[in-house]
Motif scaffolding. Structure first.
Motif, PDB file in Angstrom:
ATOM      1  N   GLY A  54       0.805  -1.217   0.000  1.00  0.00           N
ATOM      2  CA  GLY A  54       0.000   0.000   0.000  1.00  0.00           C
ATOM      3  C   GLY A  54       0.835   1.263   0.000  1.00  0.00           C
ATOM      4  N   LEU A  55       2.078   1.153  -0.425  1.00  0.00           N
ATOM      5  CA  LEU A  55       3.008   2.284  -0.351  1.00  0.00           C
ATOM      6  C   LEU A  55       2.445   3.539  -0.998  1.00  0.00           C
ATOM      7  CD1 LEU A  55       6.056   2.809   0.574  1.00  0.00           C
ATOM      8  CD2 LEU A  55       6.596   2.636  -1.870  1.00  0.00           C
ATOM      9  N   VAL A  56       1.804   3.384  -2.169  1.00  0.00           N
ATOM     10  CA  VAL A  56       1.346   4.549  -2.930  1.00  0.00           C
ATOM     11  C   VAL A  56      -0.150   4.808  -2.762  1.00  0.00           C
ATOM     12  CG1 VAL A  56       3.174   4.437  -4.660  1.00  0.00           C
ATOM     13  CG2 VAL A  56       1.093   3.088  -4.987  1.00  0.00           C
ATOM     14  N   PHE A  57      -0.816   4.045  -1.901  1.00  0.00           N
ATOM     15  CA  PHE A  57      -2.237   4.262  -1.679  1.00  0.00           C
ATOM     16  C   PHE A  57      -2.433   5.267  -0.549  1.00  0.00           C
ATOM     17  CE2 PHE A  57      -2.945  -0.475  -2.901  1.00  0.00           C
ATOM     18  CZ  PHE A  57      -2.638  -0.174  -4.227  1.00  0.00           C
ATOM     19  N   PRO A  58      -3.461   6.101  -0.623  1.00  0.00           N
ATOM     20  CA  PRO A  58      -3.765   7.015   0.488  1.00  0.00           C
ATOM     21  C   PRO A  58      -4.079   6.235   1.762  1.00  0.00           C
ATOM     22  CG  PRO A  58      -4.956   7.642  -1.503  1.00  0.00           C
ATOM     23  CD  PRO A  58      -4.360   6.298  -1.768  1.00  0.00           C
ATOM     24  N   GLU A  59      -3.913   6.895   2.894  1.00  0.00           N
ATOM     25  CA  GLU A  59      -4.143   6.245   4.183  1.00  0.00           C
ATOM     26  C   GLU A  59      -5.584   5.764   4.327  1.00  0.00           C
ATOM     27  OE1 GLU A  59      -2.848   8.688   7.392  1.00  0.00           O
ATOM     28  OE2 GLU A  59      -0.809   8.907   6.600  1.00  0.00           O
ATOM     29  N   GLU A  60      -6.523   6.470   3.685  1.00  0.00           N
ATOM     30  CA  GLU A  60      -7.931   6.067   3.803  1.00  0.00           C
ATOM     31  C   GLU A  60      -8.200   4.694   3.205  1.00  0.00           C
ATOM     32  OE1 GLU A  60     -10.615   8.255   0.894  1.00  0.00           O
ATOM     33  OE2 GLU A  60      -8.752   9.423   0.701  1.00  0.00           O
ATOM     34  N   TYR A  61      -7.288   4.212   2.343  1.00  0.00           N
ATOM     35  CA  TYR A  61      -7.421   2.876   1.765  1.00  0.00           C
ATOM     36  C   TYR A  61      -6.393   1.910   2.361  1.00  0.00           C
ATOM     37  CZ  TYR A  61     -10.070   5.566  -1.675  1.00  0.00           C
ATOM     38  OH  TYR A  61     -10.972   6.410  -2.282  1.00  0.00           O
ATOM     39  N   GLY A  62      -5.856   2.266   3.523  1.00  0.00           N
ATOM     40  CA  GLY A  62      -4.907   1.388   4.195  1.00  0.00           C
ATOM     41  C   GLY A  62      -3.479   1.509   3.718  1.00  0.00           C
ATOM     42  N   GLY A  63      -3.170   2.596   2.993  1.00  0.00           N
ATOM     43  CA  GLY A  63      -1.835   2.761   2.429  1.00  0.00           C
ATOM     44  C   GLY A  63      -0.932   3.679   3.228  1.00  0.00           C
ATOM     45  N   GLN A  64       0.245   3.948   2.641  1.00  0.00           N
ATOM     46  CA  GLN A  64       1.256   4.789   3.283  1.00  0.00           C
ATOM     47  C   GLN A  64       1.207   6.241   2.796  1.00  0.00           C
ATOM     48  OE1 GLN A  64       3.609   3.452   5.624  1.00  0.00           O
ATOM     49  NE2 GLN A  64       2.167   1.747   5.551  1.00  0.00           N
ATOM     50  N   GLY A  65       0.497   6.477   1.702  1.00  0.00           N
ATOM     51  CA  GLY A  65       0.360   7.837   1.199  1.00  0.00           C
ATOM     52  C   GLY A  65       1.587   8.393   0.505  1.00  0.00           C
ATOM     53  N   MET A  66       2.487   7.515   0.046  1.00  0.00           N
ATOM     54  CA  MET A  66       3.675   7.992  -0.669  1.00  0.00           C
ATOM     55  C   MET A  66       3.375   8.080  -2.166  1.00  0.00           C
ATOM     56  SD  MET A  66       6.881   6.178   1.283  1.00  0.00           S
ATOM     57  CE  MET A  66       7.049   6.304   3.065  1.00  0.00           C
ATOM     58  N   GLY A  67       4.378   8.491  -2.964  1.00  0.00           N
ATOM     59  CA  GLY A  67       4.175   8.685  -4.388  1.00  0.00           C
ATOM     60  C   GLY A  67       4.939   7.684  -5.241  1.00  0.00           C
ATOM     61  N   PHE A  68       4.826   7.860  -6.555  1.00  0.00           N
ATOM     62  CA  PHE A  68       5.487   6.927  -7.472  1.00  0.00           C
ATOM     63  C   PHE A  68       7.006   7.019  -7.351  1.00  0.00           C
ATOM     64  CE2 PHE A  68       7.017   5.034 -11.327  1.00  0.00           C
ATOM     65  CZ  PHE A  68       6.111   4.019 -11.579  1.00  0.00           C
ATOM     66  N   PHE A  69       7.522   8.177  -6.984  1.00  0.00           N
ATOM     67  CA  PHE A  69       8.972   8.322  -6.825  1.00  0.00           C
ATOM     68  C   PHE A  69       9.481   7.352  -5.761  1.00  0.00           C
ATOM     69  CE2 PHE A  69      12.949  10.205  -5.458  1.00  0.00           C
ATOM     70  CZ  PHE A  69      13.501  10.656  -6.634  1.00  0.00           C
ATOM     71  N   GLU A  70       8.783   7.272  -4.633  1.00  0.00           N
ATOM     72  CA  GLU A  70       9.168   6.334  -3.577  1.00  0.00           C
ATOM     73  C   GLU A  70       8.998   4.891  -4.047  1.00  0.00           C
ATOM     74  OE1 GLU A  70       8.791  10.186  -1.905  1.00  0.00           O
ATOM     75  OE2 GLU A  70       7.261   9.044  -2.986  1.00  0.00           O
TER      76      GLU A  70
END
Length: 376
Positions: A54-70
Motif C-alpha cells: 500500500g506504499l502509494v495508496f492514500p491512508e484512507e485505503y490502508g496505504g502509506q500515502g507515498m508517491g510513485f517516486f518512492e
C-alpha cells in the motif's frame, strides 16, 4: 539542482535493501524460478507488513500515502535483488490503475485488500499480435443485459496463475481504433477462464489466458465503456517506468559484481582491473548506469508530481532498455567464461534484462513515441 533523496526516502531504500539481503538471496531466486507459484507466502506477508503493498495508496485505503517516486526506489531495490513475485502486477499495474481510474466502490473493495497482501491482480492486455497499440486488442465484450460476455485470448499475462482478479482490456465496439476499448475487472475464478503457463527466458510466471463466454457485471467496468484506451496508455507508462526502475537496480548490481570480479581475477600476475581496456569497459558501464538512473528518476518524479511526462517515460524506457543490454554484454566480456555458467549469478540478470527490454514496449517502440511527441 538537488538530486539527493530525503531522509525518509533513504530510510525506505535501507529497509528495502536489508529485507532483500535477508529474504531474497540468490538461492531463493533460483528456487522460485522452479517453484510452481514463483514466490513464498512468508516473504509476501513480510512485504505486506512493511507496508509496501500500500506504499502509494492514500491512508484512507490502508496505504502509506507515498508517491510513485518512492515506489521507484523500492522497485530499484527489487531489481537489484531479482525479487520474484506478483508485486509489480498487483501494485504497479492493478492497484495504481484502480486508484487513478476506479470508482469509489472499486477502490474501497480492492485497495485495502491489496495493501494487506490479501488480494493479487494481473494485467491481461497483450494478445497474439504482441503489440501495445489499439489494433492489437481483439478480445470481444458483448453486452448482455446487466453484464458483458468476454471471448478471446490474452498472452504473456504475468502472475495469472496466482491472481485473484484480472484487469482485462476488451472491445465493446468492433474496430481497430482507440474507440471501442473497455477495461474490465474480471474475477479469476469465473467459469470459462483457462490458464496455460508459458516457458520464458527470465523463468518468470507468464501465461496464456483464454476467456470463453466469461460473464462480467457492468459494475466491474473500470472507467467508461468504449473509452478505456487512455487508461491503458497510463498503465503502459507506469509499467514502462517501473521496469526502468527495476533495470537500474539490476544494472547497478551487475556493475558492482563486475568491478569486484576485475579486482579479484588475476591474470599475468596482476588483477585484470589494472588493465586499461578493462578499466574503460567498466567506465562505460558506470556511465550507462548513472545515465539510466538520472533519466529514470526524472520521469518517476514527474509522474509522481502529476506532470505531463509521456515523452520522458519513453525516453527513459528506450535508454534503459539499450543501456542494460550494453552493460550486460560488457559484464560478460569482463567475466569471461564463468559469467556464462548457470551457477554464476550474472545469468540471472542477463535473462531478466532481456525480458525487461521487451516489457511495455521495446526501445524502437518508444523511439516512435518520442518522435511523435516532437511532431515528427
Amino acid at each position: 539542482m538537488n538530486m539527493q533523496f530525503t531522509e525518509e526516502q533513504e530510510m525506505l531504500r535501507k529497509f528495502a535493501r536489508d529485507f532483500m539481503t535477508d529474504n531474497c538471496k540468490k538461492e531463493y531466486v533460483r528456487a522460485m524460478e522452479k517453484d510452481e507459484k514463483g514466490y513464498s507466502d512468508e516473504v509476501w506477508k513480510g512485504m505486506a507488513e512493511l507496508g509496501w503493498m500500500g506504499l502509494v495508496f492514500p491512508e484512507e485505503y490502508g496505504g502509506q500515502g507515498m508517491g510513485f517516486f518512492e515506489l521507484a526506489i523500492l522497485l530499484e531495490e527489487m531489481g537489484r535483488a531479482c525479487m520474484p513475485g506478483p508485486f509489480f502486477s498487483t501494485v504497479v499495474l492493478g492497484g495504481m490503475t484502480l486508484l487513478e481510474s476506479g470508482t469509489e466502490e472499486q477502490k474501497k473493495a480492492f485497495l485495502p485488500q491489496i495493501a494487506q497482501g490479501n488480494l493479487k491482480m494481473a494485467l491481461a492486455l497483450t494478445e497474439p499480435a504482441g503489440t501495445f497499440t489499439p489494433d492489437g486488442i481483439t478480445m470481444s465484450a458483448k453486452s448482455q443485459g446487466d453484464q458483458y460476455v468476454l471471448n478471446g485470448t490474452k498472452l504473456f499475462v504475468n502472475d495469472a496463475h496466482v491472481a485473484d482478479w484480472f484487469l482485462t482490456a476488451a472491445r465493446t465496439h468492433a474496430g481497430t481504433s482507440e474507440e471501442g476499448i473497455t477495461l474490465f475487472l474480471v474475477d479469476a475464478k469465473s467459469p470459462g477462464i483457462a490458464i496455460t503457463m508459458l516457458k520464458t527466458i527470465a523463468s518468470d510466471k507468464q501465461a496464456e489466458v483464454v476467456f470463453k463466454d466469461v460473464k462480467v457485471p457492468r459494475k466491474d467496468i473500470v472507467g467508461t465503456v468504449n473509452k478505456g484506451w487512455p487508461i491503458i496508455q497510463r498503465i503502459i507508462e507506469r509499467g514502462a517506468i517501473g521496469k526502468c526502475a527495476e533495470m537500474i537496480g539490476g544494472a547497478q548490481q551487475v556493475l558492482e559484481m563486475t568491478i569486484q570480479y576485475s579486482k579479484d581475477r588475476v591474470q599475468f600476475g596482476k588483477p585484470i582491473g589494472s588493465f586499461q581496456a578493462v578499466q574503460h569497459h567498466a567506465a562505460n558501464m558506470a556511465t550507462d548506469v548513472d545515465g539510466a538512473k538520472f533519466i529514470t528518476y526524472e520521469a518517476a518524479w514527474m509522474l509522481s508530481e502529476g506532470l505531463p511526462c509521456s515523452k520522458q517515460i519513453s525516453m527513459a524506457k528506450a535508454w534503459c532498455s539499450d543501456a542494460y543490454q550494453r552493460i550486460m554484454t560488457t559484464a560478460h566480456q569482463i567475466h569471461g567464461a564463468i559469467g556464462f555458467t548457470m551457477d554464476h549469478d550474472l545469468q540471472l540478470y542477463f535473462r531478466r534484462a532481456k525480458a525487461a527490454e521487451l516489457a511495455f514496449g521495446d526501445a524502437d517502440y518508444h523511439r516512435e513515441l518520442i518522435a511523435a511527441a516532437m511532431a515528427m
